[in-house]
Design a protein around this motif. Structure first.
Motif, PDB file in Angstrom:
ATOM      1  N   THR A 137      12.652  10.783  49.177  1.00  0.00           N
ATOM      2  CA  THR A 137      13.121  10.775  47.786  1.00  0.00           C
ATOM      3  C   THR A 137      12.311  11.781  46.977  1.00  0.00           C
ATOM      4  OG1 THR A 137      13.534   8.435  48.089  1.00  0.00           O
ATOM      5  CG2 THR A 137      13.566   9.232  45.840  1.00  0.00           C
ATOM      6  N   PRO A 138      12.962  12.796  46.424  1.00  0.00           N
ATOM      7  CA  PRO A 138      12.239  13.885  45.770  1.00  0.00           C
ATOM      8  C   PRO A 138      11.223  13.428  44.723  1.00  0.00           C
ATOM      9  CG  PRO A 138      14.557  14.441  45.962  1.00  0.00           C
ATOM     10  CD  PRO A 138      14.415  13.045  46.463  1.00  0.00           C
ATOM     11  N   ILE A 139      11.615  12.434  43.915  1.00  0.00           N
ATOM     12  CA  ILE A 139      10.706  12.048  42.821  1.00  0.00           C
ATOM     13  C   ILE A 139       9.380  11.519  43.380  1.00  0.00           C
ATOM     14  CG2 ILE A 139      11.628   9.692  42.528  1.00  0.00           C
ATOM     15  CD1 ILE A 139      10.852  11.748  39.530  1.00  0.00           C
ATOM     16  N   PHE A 140       9.458  10.803  44.520  1.00  0.00           N
ATOM     17  CA  PHE A 140       8.226  10.268  45.114  1.00  0.00           C
ATOM     18  C   PHE A 140       7.396  11.388  45.744  1.00  0.00           C
ATOM     19  CE2 PHE A 140      10.581   6.187  45.086  1.00  0.00           C
ATOM     20  CZ  PHE A 140       9.707   5.531  44.233  1.00  0.00           C
ATOM     21  N   SER A 193      26.530   8.768  41.144  1.00  0.00           N
ATOM     22  CA  SER A 193      26.184   7.385  40.806  1.00  0.00           C
ATOM     23  C   SER A 193      25.198   6.829  41.818  1.00  0.00           C
ATOM     24  CB  SER A 193      27.452   6.523  40.817  1.00  0.00           C
ATOM     25  OG  SER A 193      27.115   5.172  40.620  1.00  0.00           O
ATOM     26  N   ARG A 194      24.388   5.869  41.351  1.00  0.00           N
ATOM     27  CA  ARG A 194      23.647   5.087  42.338  1.00  0.00           C
ATOM     28  C   ARG A 194      24.676   4.244  43.087  1.00  0.00           C
ATOM     29  NH1 ARG A 194      18.289   3.159  38.956  1.00  0.00           N
ATOM     30  NH2 ARG A 194      17.611   5.270  38.443  1.00  0.00           N
ATOM     31  N   PRO A 195      24.375   3.835  44.322  1.00  0.00           N
ATOM     32  CA  PRO A 195      25.395   3.119  45.104  1.00  0.00           C
ATOM     33  C   PRO A 195      25.838   1.816  44.425  1.00  0.00           C
ATOM     34  CG  PRO A 195      23.547   3.778  46.484  1.00  0.00           C
ATOM     35  CD  PRO A 195      23.138   4.049  45.078  1.00  0.00           C
ATOM     36  N   GLU A 247      20.236   7.190  46.051  1.00  0.00           N
ATOM     37  CA  GLU A 247      19.327   6.200  45.483  1.00  0.00           C
ATOM     38  C   GLU A 247      18.660   6.765  44.229  1.00  0.00           C
ATOM     39  OE1 GLU A 247      19.231   3.207  46.546  1.00  0.00           O
ATOM     40  OE2 GLU A 247      20.420   3.542  48.349  1.00  0.00           O
ATOM     41  N   ALA A 248      17.966   5.883  43.504  1.00  0.00           N
ATOM     42  CA  ALA A 248      17.273   6.291  42.280  1.00  0.00           C
ATOM     43  C   ALA A 248      16.317   7.442  42.576  1.00  0.00           C
ATOM     44  CB  ALA A 248      16.493   5.102  41.734  1.00  0.00           C
ATOM     45  N   GLY A 249      16.387   8.467  41.771  1.00  0.00           N
ATOM     46  CA  GLY A 249      15.475   9.607  41.936  1.00  0.00           C
ATOM     47  C   GLY A 249      15.779  10.443  43.164  1.00  0.00           C
ATOM     48  N   GLY A 250      16.940  10.227  43.763  1.00  0.00           N
ATOM     49  CA  GLY A 250      17.277  10.915  45.015  1.00  0.00           C
ATOM     50  C   GLY A 250      17.719  12.345  44.822  1.00  0.00           C
ATOM     51  N   GLY A 251      17.976  12.736  43.573  1.00  0.00           N
ATOM     52  CA  GLY A 251      18.323  14.129  43.316  1.00  0.00           C
ATOM     53  C   GLY A 251      19.774  14.350  42.919  1.00  0.00           C
ATOM     54  N   LYS A 252      20.449  13.304  42.445  1.00  0.00           N
ATOM     55  CA  LYS A 252      21.868  13.447  42.073  1.00  0.00           C
ATOM     56  C   LYS A 252      22.016  14.393  40.881  1.00  0.00           C
ATOM     57  CE  LYS A 252      22.090   8.966  41.500  1.00  0.00           C
ATOM     58  NZ  LYS A 252      20.761   8.559  41.968  1.00  0.00           N
ATOM     59  N   THR A 253      21.210  14.151  39.856  1.00  0.00           N
ATOM     60  CA  THR A 253      21.315  14.983  38.654  1.00  0.00           C
ATOM     61  C   THR A 253      20.969  16.427  38.981  1.00  0.00           C
ATOM     62  OG1 THR A 253      20.711  13.085  37.332  1.00  0.00           O
ATOM     63  CG2 THR A 253      20.445  15.224  36.292  1.00  0.00           C
ATOM     64  N   THR A 254      19.915  16.580  39.772  1.00  0.00           N
ATOM     65  CA  THR A 254      19.498  17.937  40.129  1.00  0.00           C
ATOM     66  C   THR A 254      20.618  18.645  40.891  1.00  0.00           C
ATOM     67  OG1 THR A 254      17.280  17.025  40.348  1.00  0.00           O
ATOM     68  CG2 THR A 254      17.623  19.218  41.240  1.00  0.00           C
ATOM     69  N   PHE A 255      21.206  17.921  41.832  1.00  0.00           N
ATOM     70  CA  PHE A 255      22.294  18.493  42.628  1.00  0.00           C
ATOM     71  C   PHE A 255      23.464  18.909  41.734  1.00  0.00           C
ATOM     72  CE2 PHE A 255      26.304  18.019  44.861  1.00  0.00           C
ATOM     73  CZ  PHE A 255      26.096  18.817  45.977  1.00  0.00           C
ATOM     74  N   GLY A 311      18.468  12.663  50.593  1.00  0.00           N
ATOM     75  CA  GLY A 311      17.107  13.032  50.222  1.00  0.00           C
ATOM     76  C   GLY A 311      16.620  14.187  51.065  1.00  0.00           C
ATOM     77  N   PHE A 312      15.314  14.431  51.028  1.00  0.00           N
ATOM     78  CA  PHE A 312      14.740  15.569  51.738  1.00  0.00           C
ATOM     79  C   PHE A 312      14.619  15.305  53.241  1.00  0.00           C
ATOM     80  CE2 PHE A 312      12.282  16.953  47.717  1.00  0.00           C
ATOM     81  CZ  PHE A 312      13.325  17.771  47.334  1.00  0.00           C
ATOM     82  N   SER A 313      14.908  16.323  54.023  1.00  0.00           N
ATOM     83  CA  SER A 313      14.634  16.261  55.468  1.00  0.00           C
ATOM     84  C   SER A 313      13.143  16.586  55.656  1.00  0.00           C
ATOM     85  CB  SER A 313      15.490  17.305  56.187  1.00  0.00           C
ATOM     86  OG  SER A 313      15.056  18.590  55.791  1.00  0.00           O
TER      87      SER A 313
HETATM   88  N1  LIG Z   1      16.571  19.471  45.452  1.00  0.00           N
HETATM   89  C1  LIG Z   1      15.457  19.219  44.784  1.00  0.00           C
HETATM   90  N2  LIG Z   1      14.418  20.069  44.818  1.00  0.00           N
HETATM   91  C2  LIG Z   1      13.297  19.824  44.163  1.00  0.00           C
HETATM   92  N3  LIG Z   1      13.084  18.737  43.403  1.00  0.00           N
HETATM   93  C3  LIG Z   1      14.062  17.855  43.321  1.00  0.00           C
HETATM   94  C4  LIG Z   1      15.304  18.038  43.981  1.00  0.00           C
HETATM   95  N4  LIG Z   1      16.088  16.993  43.720  1.00  0.00           N
HETATM   96  C5  LIG Z   1      15.371  16.199  42.891  1.00  0.00           C
HETATM   97  N5  LIG Z   1      14.157  16.719  42.662  1.00  0.00           N
HETATM   98  C6  LIG Z   1      13.094  16.101  41.848  1.00  0.00           C
HETATM   99  O1  LIG Z   1      13.303  14.701  41.764  1.00  0.00           O
HETATM  100  C7  LIG Z   1      13.433  14.297  40.405  1.00  0.00           C
HETATM  101  C8  LIG Z   1      14.503  13.238  40.316  1.00  0.00           C
HETATM  102  O2  LIG Z   1      15.743  13.861  40.630  1.00  0.00           O
HETATM  103  P1  LIG Z   1      17.094  13.513  39.877  1.00  0.00           P
HETATM  104  O3  LIG Z   1      16.834  13.192  38.443  1.00  0.00           O
HETATM  105  O4  LIG Z   1      18.070  14.578  40.176  1.00  0.00           O
HETATM  106  O5  LIG Z   1      17.475  12.192  40.644  1.00  0.00           O
HETATM  107  P2  LIG Z   1      18.680  11.180  40.363  1.00  0.00           P
HETATM  108  O6  LIG Z   1      19.211  10.796  41.672  1.00  0.00           O
HETATM  109  O7  LIG Z   1      19.634  11.775  39.400  1.00  0.00           O
HETATM  110  O8  LIG Z   1      17.889   9.979  39.714  1.00  0.00           O
HETATM  111  P3  LIG Z   1      18.497   8.695  38.940  1.00  0.00           P
HETATM  112  O9  LIG Z   1      19.148   7.823  39.961  1.00  0.00           O
HETATM  113  O10 LIG Z   1      17.289   8.057  38.349  1.00  0.00           O
HETATM  114  O11 LIG Z   1      19.445   9.235  37.920  1.00  0.00           O
HETATM  115  C9  LIG Z   1      13.739  15.551  39.646  1.00  0.00           C
HETATM  116  O12 LIG Z   1      13.220  15.528  38.349  1.00  0.00           O
HETATM  117  C10 LIG Z   1      13.032  16.619  40.459  1.00  0.00           C
HETATM  118  O13 LIG Z   1      11.690  16.649  40.074  1.00  0.00           O
END
Ligand SMILES: Nc1ncnc2c1ncn2[C@@H]1O[C@H](COP(=O)(O)OP(=O)(O)OP(=O)(O)O)[C@@H](O)[C@H]1O
Length: 800
Positions: free
Chosen positions: A310-313, A248-250, A133-141, A268-270
């Motif tokens: 969701t990490p961003i939240f 990708s978002r779903p 989902e949005a902000g779920g951490g895909k880019t970070t991963f 997302g986070f456990s």
């Molecule tokens: N594993 C993680 N550990 C710590 N913070 C995280 C982690 N994953 C994500 N975050 C936090 O959540 C924010 C959003 O994550 P990210 O940009 O990776 O999400 P996304 O799924 O790519 O979002 P979008 O769908 O909007 O592209 C990051 O800027 C970071 O602050």
């Protein structure tokens, strides 16, 4: 077609390691029924689509349809025919490509499963889809995966030597994979690498390349079309042996192009992760003691707990807790969002040094947020997840505030390369704060301020202050920014900082000769310049005299547009003198520059040296027939020409007759515009007749063959021309148009005598196997004679 019940037979190709299938081998192959209805596709019923993508013509498919009873046999016949025609070139890769172009992807996947050694597929997955989902951490991963892969910490990293992280939001329509790599993965300072060398490296190491593609949902719709690079990469039409990981978002549509071998969902986070994150967050901000209490609160509050996966939240809730713990546990989600907003508003006011009102957000901030929210909603309703504010209706936006925000955002994107603010309502004052942010983005390569008509000269004065901060700027678009000569003179000294400028667009500004004169003082420094747009800038022949010596230095210029200026014959004469130096020129745009045939005489003297020219526009100039005659005389030198625009040039049949003599040399011609002239029936008929005739080159490359009558009998058509515009020529009557229609549309007629002669000639070609009479009409007697001769012929197998 998806969803149909199927029972289809295709052929087991028994592929050799070389992937080639010869007709002789083919004849000995067992035909084993292989289901090809993976995912519900029916190859049999879609055999015509497949035929199209295997380059069969309509007549071929009609023939196949006619000689078989059902679709299954037609499909078989088609494949046999394809093998027979293509011999060694009939490879399984070609078949798979055609199948996937015919949108029979499941069948492709079936073949891939069946022949992993051929398709390069081994146990290892080719495509991994990561959804979240949005902000779920895909880019970070994905960023972490990239780091781990290059340090060979992961299995993917160990199996690949080249790891390429590509942000799909930065991919443009038409961009190739190699250009993306060049743009996003190669540092500016790297020497000796260019797009060609990247292609060579990728091709050489295909199976060792790992593509990490981030954010399919953010890929522009134009870049998602089939045929664009990313869809081609996903559907294995290129770099088939590489591995692709895509986030990708779903439901954004990745599966339209690929069936991932592995599908990962980021949950997302456990709860343990949440605890760990909270502890780390407050340790870092130096208030570790308040972490424990937040952990207790969130555990008790299901509303917040759900959100914190969701990490961003989670990050935002930590920020909120830090500010005011009471705000974290409201009764509803809406209240929580509202509290978050207030908290962020307070931080904004603190940074800007303004008072935060007690009853909500500052009015200007609330206003801007509302408008952005509105834009975001509209974008979402259109199914877009990437908000392009420049495309929005934005007259009412608070641009000053927005640009101030944008300027502070720039601090966080030091690698930003493209900034497109075209068609916005920026004013000089709002540009001011943005320009101050340029120092944070020294890598900027492209700045687009097209059609911001509120900028004017004052805007240019603001802009120049930021140019020294962006020395890598290669593209500067200032089309219709209401600049005058004063603005140009202000800007010019600062353009010097942009030594690598490749494209400068000044169209539709009233810079006049004076502004042009100041521009020419810096032009010679732009030795990399490829595109210069100066249309409708109020240049006269005087301005041209100052421009020309400067232009001479721009030997890499590919496109020059000086249309809609009062240049006249004398201005063009001096320009023509330097044309032979501009050998890279491909596009010359000269409409409405007030020239006559005298100007053309001068122009052609220079033009004839530009043998790479692909587009010439001299429309809306009164060159008349003598002008066209001059041009026609040198056209044989311009064989690369694809687009020739001659509308509103006062030409008549006399000019056209000169043109048609040289047209056969323009073997690449795709577009010809002769509208709004004085052409009559004879002119247009001879023009169309010439365009329909076999080209000199066609005949040279395809001389008539002994064993086939194809070339000798069937008409050959112009295969390059895409657009012929001859509207608004008052001399063209219905009779002329009728003749044109005949030339284009009606098949050649073979009278009985000729048909009989052909029938009689057939036995004299005893080895003939195919006779193609496509698009030729015959009367009954002649037709019967030909058919009979064909039937009696000992070797003839096919009559089309
Ligand atoms: N594993 C993680 N550990 C710590 N913070 C995280 C982690 N994953 C994500 N975050 C936090 O959540 C924010 C959003 O994550 P990210 O940009 O990776 O999400 P996304 O799924 O790519 O979002 P979008 O769908 O909007 O592209 C990051 O800027 C970071 O602050």
């Amino acid at each position: 077609m998806i969803g149909r019940a199927i029972d289809v037979t295709v052929v087991d190709f028994k592929l050799s390691k070389k992937f080639s299938m010869r007709p002789s081998r083919w004849n000995r192959l067992d035909r084993v029924p292989v289901p090809c209805h993976h995912g519900g596709e029916n190859v049999s019923s879609d055999w015509k689509d497949l035929a199209f993508h295997l380059d069969f013509r309509r007549s071929d498919t009609d023939n196949i349809a006619g000689r078989n009873r059902d679709d299954k046999s037609r499909c078989m016949d088609l494949l046999e025919e394809w093998l027979k025609r293509n011999g060694d070139r009939a490879t399984v890769e070609v078949l798979m490509e055609a199948l996937s172009e015919a949108e029979l992807q499941s069948t492709v996947d079936g073949l891939r499963d069946k022949y992993p050694e051929v398709t390069g597929k081994s146990e290892a997955p080719r495509c991994i889809l990561i959804e979240g989902e949005a902000g779920g951490g895909k880019t970070t991963f994905l960023s972490k995966e990239a780091l781990d892969a290059v340090s060979q910490k992961t299995e993917l990293g160990r199996r690949h030597d080249i790891v390429l992280l590509i942000r799909l939001r930065e991919v443009w329509e038409g961009e190739t994979i190699e250009e993306m790599v060049w743009d996003q993965c190669v540092s500016q300072t790297t020497e000796g690498i260019d797009v060609q060398s990247i292609r060579a490296i990728l091709q050489r190491n295909e199976s060792r390349v790992l593509f990490l593609l981030d954010g399919y949902d953010e890929l522009r719709p134009e870049a998602r079309e089939a045929g664009q690079a990313i869809p081609k990469l996903l559907s294995s039409k290129m770099y088939l042996k590489s591995t692709v990981v895509i986030t990708s978002r779903p439901s954004a549509g990745v599966q339209q192009y690929t069936r991932p071998d592995c599908h990962v969902h980021i949950m997302g986070f456990s709860p343990e992760h949440v605890d760990k994150y909270v502890r780390q967050y407050f340790e870092i901000v130096g208030t570790a003691e308040i972490a424990k209490e937040l952990i207790t609160v969130v555990r008790k509050n299901p509303l917040v707990t759900d959100l914190l996966h969701t990490p961003i939240f989670l990050m935002l809730v930590c920020v909120l807790w830090e500010d005011n713990p009471e705000m974290v546990s409201p009764g509803t989600m809406t209240d929580l969002y509202s509290n978050l907003l207030t908290c962020l508003g307070k931080k904004h006011c603190k940074r800007e040094g303004v008072e935060m009102p007690t009853d909500g957000l500052p009015a200007d901030l609330a206003d801007a947020l509302l408008q952005i929210g509105n834009l975001a909603l509209e974008a979402l309703l259109r199914g877009e997840t990437l908000l392009d504010v420049s495309q929005a209706e934005n007259e009412n936006l608070n641009w000053k505030l927005l640009t101030a925000r944008l300027a502070s955002v720039l601090k966080n994107v030091p690698g930003l390369k493209v900034l497109n603010l075209s068609y916005t309502a920026l004013t000089p004052a709002s540009l001011q704060s943005l320009v101050q942010g340029f120092r944070h983005i020294p890598q900027l390569e492209e700045l687009d301020l097209t059609w911001i008509d509120k900028l004017g000269d004052a805007g240019m004065e603001v802009l120049q202050t930021g140019l020294s901060s962006v020395p890598h700027l290669a593209v500067l678009r200032l089309r219709n920014v209401h600049m005058t000569s004063a603005g140009m003179s202000l800007l010019t000294p600062y353009l010097r900082h942009l030594a690598g400028l490749r494209e400068l667009d000044l169209n539709l500004n009233e810079i006049g000769d004076t502004g042009l004169t100041s521009l020419t003082t810096v032009l010679p420094t732009f030795i990399a310049m490829q595109v210069l747009d100066l249309a409708a800038t109020r240049i006269t022949h005087t301005g041209m005299r100052t421009l020309v010596p400067a232009l001479r230095h721009l030997t890499r210029l590919v496109k020059l547009d000086i249309g809609y200026n009062n240049i006249g014959d004398s201005g063009l004469e001096c320009f023509s003198a330097i044309l032979p130096h501009l050998t890279a020129m491909e596009v010359l745009v000269l409409p409405d520059i007030r020239i006559s045939h005298k100007g053309m005489v001068a122009l052609v003297a220079g033009l004839c040296k530009l043998n790479g020219l692909i587009k010439l526009d001299i429309s809306n100039n009164d060159i008349k027939d003598p002008g066209l005659e001059c041009l026609a005389a040198i056209l044989p030198h311009l064989t690369a020409m694809k687009v020739l625009i001659l509308n509103s040039t006062g030409i008549s049949d006399r000019g056209i007759s000169a043109l048609v003599k040289t047209l056969p040399h323009l073997v690449e011609l795709q577009e010809l515009n002769v509208s709004w002239n004085n052409i009559g029936d004879s002119g247009i008929v001879s023009l169309v007749q010439t365009l329909c005739q076999p080209r000199k080159l066609d005949l040279e490359q395809n001389p008539p063959r002994e064993k086939s009558l194809t070339t000798a009998t069937a008409p050959r058509y112009n295969t390059t021309l895409q657009r012929l515009d001859f509207g608004w020529n008052r001399g063209i009557t219905g009779a002329g148009l009728g003749r044109v229609a005949q030339l284009i549309g009606t098949p050649t007629h073979l009278p009985d005598t000729a048909a009989m002669a052909l029938a009689e000639a057939l036995p004299r070609l005893p080895a003939l196997e195919e006779l193609e009479l496509e698009n030729i009409s015959m009367d009954l007697a002649g037709f019967q004679a030909v058919v009979q001769a064909a039937e009696e012929h000992p070797t003839l197998k096919r009559l089309w």
